[in-house]
Design a protein around this motif. Sequence first.
Motif, short mmCIF file in Angstrom:
data_model
loop_
_atom_site.label_atom_id
_atom_site.label_comp_id
_atom_site.label_asym_id
_atom_site.label_seq_id
_atom_site.Cartn_x
_atom_site.Cartn_y
_atom_site.Cartn_z
N ASP A 19 29.07 46.37 38.41
CA ASP A 19 28.25 45.18 38.66
C ASP A 19 27.70 45.11 40.07
O ASP A 19 26.62 44.61 40.28
CB ASP A 19 29.07 43.92 38.38
CG ASP A 19 29.41 43.78 36.90
OD1 ASP A 19 28.61 44.26 36.09
OD2 ASP A 19 30.45 43.21 36.60
N ARG A 20 28.46 45.57 41.05
CA ARG A 20 27.99 45.44 42.42
C ARG A 20 28.75 46.40 43.32
O ARG A 20 29.76 46.98 42.95
CB ARG A 20 28.16 44.01 42.92
CG ARG A 20 29.62 43.59 43.11
CD ARG A 20 29.70 42.23 43.78
NE ARG A 20 31.09 41.89 44.08
CZ ARG A 20 31.84 41.15 43.30
NH1 ARG A 20 31.34 40.68 42.18
NH2 ARG A 20 33.09 40.89 43.62
N LEU A 49 23.59 47.95 44.96
CA LEU A 49 23.81 46.72 44.22
C LEU A 49 24.57 45.71 45.09
O LEU A 49 25.31 44.87 44.59
CB LEU A 49 24.59 46.99 42.93
CG LEU A 49 23.95 48.00 41.97
CD1 LEU A 49 24.87 48.29 40.80
CD2 LEU A 49 22.61 47.51 41.47
N GLU A 103 25.59 42.56 47.02
CA GLU A 103 25.26 41.15 46.85
C GLU A 103 25.56 40.32 48.10
O GLU A 103 24.90 39.31 48.35
CB GLU A 103 26.03 40.56 45.67
CG GLU A 103 25.62 41.15 44.33
CD GLU A 103 26.35 40.52 43.17
OE1 GLU A 103 27.19 39.61 43.42
OE2 GLU A 103 26.11 40.91 42.02
N ARG A 104 26.53 40.74 48.88
CA ARG A 104 26.89 39.97 50.06
C ARG A 104 27.32 40.89 51.18
O ARG A 104 27.74 42.03 50.95
CB ARG A 104 28.01 38.97 49.73
CG ARG A 104 29.27 39.62 49.14
CD ARG A 104 30.31 38.57 48.79
NE ARG A 104 31.47 39.18 48.18
CZ ARG A 104 31.65 39.28 46.87
NH1 ARG A 104 30.71 38.82 46.06
NH2 ARG A 104 32.74 39.85 46.37
N ASN A 153 18.49 45.64 47.44
CA ASN A 153 19.82 45.24 46.99
C ASN A 153 19.73 43.89 46.28
O ASN A 153 18.66 43.51 45.80
CB ASN A 153 20.79 45.21 48.17
CG ASN A 153 21.28 46.60 48.55
OD1 ASN A 153 22.10 47.19 47.88
ND2 ASN A 153 20.76 47.12 49.66
N ARG A 154 20.84 43.16 46.24
CA ARG A 154 20.87 41.84 45.58
C ARG A 154 21.36 40.77 46.54
O ARG A 154 21.99 39.79 46.12
CB ARG A 154 21.78 41.90 44.35
CG ARG A 154 21.32 42.89 43.28
CD ARG A 154 22.32 42.93 42.14
NE ARG A 154 21.92 43.83 41.07
CZ ARG A 154 22.66 44.07 39.99
NH1 ARG A 154 23.84 43.48 39.85
NH2 ARG A 154 22.24 44.91 39.06
N THR A 199 21.71 37.62 48.73
CA THR A 199 21.16 36.27 48.63
C THR A 199 21.17 35.54 49.98
O THR A 199 20.48 34.54 50.13
CB THR A 199 21.95 35.43 47.61
OG1 THR A 199 23.34 35.41 47.99
CG2 THR A 199 21.82 36.04 46.22
N ARG A 225 13.00 43.42 49.36
CA ARG A 225 13.40 43.58 47.96
C ARG A 225 14.86 43.15 47.73
O ARG A 225 15.68 43.87 47.19
CB ARG A 225 13.17 45.02 47.48
CG ARG A 225 11.70 45.37 47.36
CD ARG A 225 11.46 46.78 46.92
NE ARG A 225 11.75 47.72 47.99
CZ ARG A 225 12.73 48.59 47.98
NH1 ARG A 225 13.55 48.66 46.93
NH2 ARG A 225 12.92 49.41 48.98
N ASN A 226 15.15 41.94 48.21
CA ASN A 226 16.43 41.31 47.94
C ASN A 226 16.19 39.93 47.33
O ASN A 226 15.12 39.68 46.77
CB ASN A 226 17.27 41.24 49.22
CG ASN A 226 18.00 42.55 49.50
OD1 ASN A 226 19.05 42.83 48.94
ND2 ASN A 226 17.43 43.36 50.39
N LEU A 227 17.16 39.03 47.45
CA LEU A 227 17.06 37.70 46.83
C LEU A 227 17.24 36.60 47.86
O LEU A 227 17.78 35.54 47.56
CB LEU A 227 18.11 37.57 45.72
CG LEU A 227 18.04 38.61 44.59
CD1 LEU A 227 19.24 38.49 43.66
CD2 LEU A 227 16.74 38.45 43.80
N ASN A 281 11.14 38.86 48.90
CA ASN A 281 12.31 38.01 48.72
C ASN A 281 11.86 36.69 48.10
O ASN A 281 10.82 36.64 47.44
CB ASN A 281 13.03 37.81 50.05
CG ASN A 281 13.93 38.99 50.40
OD1 ASN A 281 15.03 39.12 49.88
ND2 ASN A 281 13.45 39.86 51.29
#
Length: 278
Positions: free
Chosen positions: A72-73, A95, A97-98, A117-118, A120, A139-141, A163
């Motif tokens: 998942d990450r 992947l 996330e943090r 990546n992901r 946030t 290209r992240n969130l 973003n």
Amino acid sequence: MGCFLSKNGDTTANRIARWRATGIVALRDSKLKAINSLFIVYLRRFFGMNGFLEKVMLYCCLIFARLVKTFDRVDIPMEINKLINIQRMVLAENLIERLPVSLGKLQSLKLLNLDGNRITSLPDELDQLVRLERLSVSRNLLASLPMTIGSLRNLVLLNVSNNKLRSLPESVGSCSSLEELQANDNLIEDLPSSVCNLSHLKSLCLDNNNVKQTPQNLLKDCKALQNISLHGNPISMDQLQQMEGFQEFEARRKKKFDKQIDSNVMIGSKGLDEGVDL
């Protein structure tokens, strides 16, 4: 870790020899699931004690979603703070996330690439990276940037394109060395007035946002500005032309492209346009 024997029969000894010769810790196609604590200890054991990491670039392409779909990450361990002499870190196309708050301990870091990546949010502790010159998190969130980003006084390039940003923090105007700001493909409506403080800014790219107007003194105060790209925004060329400092900006822009043409530099289809949709 189970990652030091490649399909080509590459051994741990061979990789270490290459790392020492090139200064690049290359982990492409290593099928890593995470940069775990053991690996951080491993790096410090072989490189950190003699200062070798002062020139090392940690280049990790850990997991490609199209190849490995069972995880998942990717997590970055808190122990990353032990690589205190590392200068370049590329963790793009993963992947993640943090980010751990301990990332702020890497005070020798000059380049940080987290594209694709992901992520946030960025930790407030980013302000401790006082030597950072290039930060790319496209290209992240990201929905916002930390106010502490203004403490990055040596930052030359900031890329936050692709973003979910609706604004840039007022503190970005304190990034006094910033030359290039890329924030394409976000949801930005207004620029903070502090952008006018960026006296070294040469390129401002804001394509595909919701910018209706720019700070009134932008062209007057940003005396190094050579390029503004505002394609895909509800702003007109007339608005820019009416701003104080437009003629001086236009002269710098023309001089830049004349120099490129004289040097036989190839430029793209948008290279000589006005930077806005008419």
